[in-house]
Design a protein around this motif. Sequence first.
Motif, PDB file in Angstrom:
ATOM      1  N   PRO A 233      15.625   5.060   0.553  1.00  0.00           N
ATOM      2  CA  PRO A 233      15.107   4.484   1.065  1.00  0.00           C
ATOM      3  C   PRO A 233      14.350   4.508   0.661  1.00  0.00           C
ATOM      4  CG  PRO A 233      15.114   7.204   0.137  1.00  0.00           C
ATOM      5  CD  PRO A 233      16.197   6.590   0.165  1.00  0.00           C
ATOM      6  N   ILE A 234      13.236   2.947   1.560  1.00  0.00           N
ATOM      7  CA  ILE A 234      12.300   2.476   0.947  1.00  0.00           C
ATOM      8  C   ILE A 234      10.496   2.246   2.104  1.00  0.00           C
ATOM      9  CG2 ILE A 234      13.667   0.939  -0.373  1.00  0.00           C
ATOM     10  CD1 ILE A 234      13.132  -0.953   1.228  1.00  0.00           C
ATOM     11  N   PHE A 235       9.658   2.424   1.493  1.00  0.00           N
ATOM     12  CA  PHE A 235       8.561   1.711   2.463  1.00  0.00           C
ATOM     13  C   PHE A 235       8.196   1.189   1.842  1.00  0.00           C
ATOM     14  CE2 PHE A 235       7.348   4.712  -1.072  1.00  0.00           C
ATOM     15  CZ  PHE A 235       6.330   4.038  -1.448  1.00  0.00           C
ATOM     16  N   LYS A 236       7.562  -0.214   2.519  1.00  0.00           N
ATOM     17  CA  LYS A 236       5.942  -0.977   2.669  1.00  0.00           C
ATOM     18  C   LYS A 236       5.046  -0.307   1.865  1.00  0.00           C
ATOM     19  CE  LYS A 236       5.284  -5.445   2.046  1.00  0.00           C
ATOM     20  NZ  LYS A 236       3.734  -5.242   0.873  1.00  0.00           N
ATOM     21  N   PRO A 237       4.561  -0.138   0.566  1.00  0.00           N
ATOM     22  CA  PRO A 237       3.383   0.389   0.340  1.00  0.00           C
ATOM     23  C   PRO A 237       2.138  -0.925   1.094  1.00  0.00           C
ATOM     24  CG  PRO A 237       3.855  -0.810  -1.620  1.00  0.00           C
ATOM     25  CD  PRO A 237       5.170  -0.267  -0.270  1.00  0.00           C
ATOM     26  N   SER A 238       1.091   0.463   1.023  1.00  0.00           N
ATOM     27  CA  SER A 238      -0.069  -1.108   1.606  1.00  0.00           C
ATOM     28  C   SER A 238      -0.869  -1.687   0.483  1.00  0.00           C
ATOM     29  CB  SER A 238      -1.663   0.224   1.268  1.00  0.00           C
ATOM     30  OG  SER A 238      -1.341   1.370   2.574  1.00  0.00           O
ATOM     31  N   GLU A 239      -0.776  -1.550  -1.218  1.00  0.00           N
ATOM     32  CA  GLU A 239      -0.614  -1.757  -2.504  1.00  0.00           C
ATOM     33  C   GLU A 239      -0.181  -1.817  -3.620  1.00  0.00           C
ATOM     34  OE1 GLU A 239      -4.676  -2.290  -3.934  1.00  0.00           O
ATOM     35  OE2 GLU A 239      -4.844  -4.716  -3.681  1.00  0.00           O
ATOM     36  N   VAL A 240       0.905  -2.792  -4.278  1.00  0.00           N
ATOM     37  CA  VAL A 240       0.492  -2.406  -5.875  1.00  0.00           C
ATOM     38  C   VAL A 240       0.690  -3.586  -6.898  1.00  0.00           C
ATOM     39  CG1 VAL A 240       3.152  -2.474  -7.061  1.00  0.00           C
ATOM     40  CG2 VAL A 240       3.867  -1.850  -4.795  1.00  0.00           C
ATOM     41  N   ILE A 241       0.258  -2.598  -7.346  1.00  0.00           N
ATOM     42  CA  ILE A 241      -0.832  -3.932  -8.671  1.00  0.00           C
ATOM     43  C   ILE A 241      -0.066  -3.107  -9.720  1.00  0.00           C
ATOM     44  CG2 ILE A 241      -3.110  -4.012  -9.858  1.00  0.00           C
ATOM     45  CD1 ILE A 241      -2.975  -4.651  -7.190  1.00  0.00           C
ATOM     46  N   VAL A 242       0.132  -4.417 -10.267  1.00  0.00           N
ATOM     47  CA  VAL A 242       1.168  -3.855 -11.844  1.00  0.00           C
ATOM     48  C   VAL A 242       0.177  -4.574 -13.088  1.00  0.00           C
ATOM     49  CG1 VAL A 242       3.228  -4.933 -12.773  1.00  0.00           C
ATOM     50  CG2 VAL A 242       2.759  -5.049 -11.000  1.00  0.00           C
ATOM     51  N   LYS A 243      -0.331  -3.662 -14.103  1.00  0.00           N
ATOM     52  CA  LYS A 243      -0.917  -4.052 -15.150  1.00  0.00           C
ATOM     53  C   LYS A 243      -0.056  -3.995 -16.318  1.00  0.00           C
ATOM     54  CE  LYS A 243      -5.237  -2.203 -17.608  1.00  0.00           C
ATOM     55  NZ  LYS A 243      -6.330  -1.167 -17.311  1.00  0.00           N
ATOM     56  N   ASN A 244      -0.200  -5.436 -17.156  1.00  0.00           N
ATOM     57  CA  ASN A 244       0.335  -5.006 -17.865  1.00  0.00           C
ATOM     58  C   ASN A 244      -0.074  -4.177 -19.441  1.00  0.00           C
ATOM     59  OD1 ASN A 244       1.390  -5.703 -21.260  1.00  0.00           O
ATOM     60  ND2 ASN A 244       2.179  -7.162 -20.347  1.00  0.00           N
ATOM     61  N   SER A 245      -0.303  -2.785 -19.935  1.00  0.00           N
ATOM     62  CA  SER A 245      -0.097  -2.267 -21.528  1.00  0.00           C
ATOM     63  C   SER A 245      -0.909  -2.546 -22.094  1.00  0.00           C
ATOM     64  CB  SER A 245       0.665  -0.538 -20.874  1.00  0.00           C
ATOM     65  OG  SER A 245       2.019  -1.171 -21.445  1.00  0.00           O
ATOM     66  N   GLU A 246       0.162  -3.718 -22.340  1.00  0.00           N
ATOM     67  CA  GLU A 246      -0.287  -4.121 -23.842  1.00  0.00           C
ATOM     68  C   GLU A 246      -1.271  -5.289 -23.640  1.00  0.00           C
ATOM     69  OE1 GLU A 246       3.261  -5.459 -25.813  1.00  0.00           O
ATOM     70  OE2 GLU A 246       3.871  -3.953 -26.063  1.00  0.00           O
ATOM     71  N   SER A 247      -1.146  -6.216 -22.700  1.00  0.00           N
ATOM     72  CA  SER A 247      -1.767  -7.697 -22.506  1.00  0.00           C
ATOM     73  C   SER A 247      -3.325  -7.328 -21.530  1.00  0.00           C
ATOM     74  CB  SER A 247      -1.485  -8.953 -21.694  1.00  0.00           C
ATOM     75  OG  SER A 247      -1.111  -8.271 -20.863  1.00  0.00           O
ATOM     76  N   GLY A 248      -3.021  -5.878 -21.043  1.00  0.00           N
ATOM     77  CA  GLY A 248      -4.528  -6.265 -20.031  1.00  0.00           C
ATOM     78  C   GLY A 248      -4.328  -6.737 -18.534  1.00  0.00           C
ATOM     79  N   SER A 249      -3.082  -8.047 -18.924  1.00  0.00           N
ATOM     80  CA  SER A 249      -3.367  -8.509 -17.507  1.00  0.00           C
ATOM     81  C   SER A 249      -2.934  -7.623 -16.498  1.00  0.00           C
ATOM     82  CB  SER A 249      -2.346  -9.295 -17.513  1.00  0.00           C
ATOM     83  OG  SER A 249      -1.282  -9.547 -17.786  1.00  0.00           O
ATOM     84  N   VAL A 250      -3.158  -8.487 -15.368  1.00  0.00           N
ATOM     85  CA  VAL A 250      -3.098  -7.424 -13.550  1.00  0.00           C
ATOM     86  C   VAL A 250      -2.794  -8.569 -12.899  1.00  0.00           C
ATOM     87  CG1 VAL A 250      -4.329  -6.114 -11.532  1.00  0.00           C
ATOM     88  CG2 VAL A 250      -5.357  -6.059 -14.212  1.00  0.00           C
ATOM     89  N   ARG A 251      -2.272  -8.428 -12.106  1.00  0.00           N
ATOM     90  CA  ARG A 251      -1.851  -8.345 -10.963  1.00  0.00           C
ATOM     91  C   ARG A 251      -1.484  -7.707  -9.837  1.00  0.00           C
ATOM     92  NH1 ARG A 251       1.031 -13.630 -11.028  1.00  0.00           N
ATOM     93  NH2 ARG A 251       0.171 -13.962 -13.265  1.00  0.00           N
TER      94      ARG A 251
END
Length: 275
Positions: A233-251
């Motif tokens: 089962p899958i769903f489409k979220p409103s938003e997904v943010i990926v944050k690198n815990s080492e570099s702090g970069s966000v995408r």
Amino acid sequence: MYIYVDILIITNIYANFFLLKTTARLTHTPLKNGKCIVGALVGSLFSLIILLPPMSSLLLLAVRILSAAMMITVTFGGGSSPRELCRTGTVFFLVCFVFAGIEYGLAVLSGGRNMLWHNSTLYVNISLLTLVVSTIVSYGAICLFRYYMDGKNSSDVVYDLIITKDNKTVSVKAVGDTCNNLTDVFTGKPVIVCGMESLSPLLGENMPAENLSGGKGWRLIPFSTIHSDGMLPIFKPSEVIVKNSESGSVRSADVYVGVVDKEMEHAVFNPKILK
């Protein structure tokens, strides 16, 4: 030099097929051979401008843009947003630039005797064997590059996934894994796999995963692993943010989220979503 229209069309279909396949490979876009052949055929028709009288640079640029836009739309248009098509088109132009450079280089090395450049179209009278070998080698090199880059991103870095749905947000620890090739069958978008327990703030407590697909916005997709297979089962979220815990970069990632009815230490995603 004589130009044989049948050879011109056939070689362009062949070359365009590999250009589109390479673009799909670099962008991790699912692509069926049938759609790729149609797109390659559409692009090959524009090669006939080599037979026309000399055209102005602006007109040639417009024709080239129209050609690429039609090829990308025909090949990748189903379910893709205008933004995704623009991104794919940019990659396609870069791929064409590299392949054209290789082809031109081979023609120059041969002394230019079998080469004709007219209306921004290069006609090279080379053997079928040379064409096949050069395209396969180039495609193989790009596939190896893509594999290396994906593997480079799938290190032991732990990411924070911030998933939002129905005005609710949850943060989930995740790792990249190139073995997760799950995609939504309708849109071709990647699927992040999460444990149900970690998503309980979004889904509600004690909700069995097999019942999730019955709600609005849910659907099932097939999956297969070494140990089992079935429907996820899958769903489409409103938003997904990926944050690198080492570099702090966000995408931000345009993905679906799959839910499994078991405990997972980390959610799993394919590093391609970071591209």
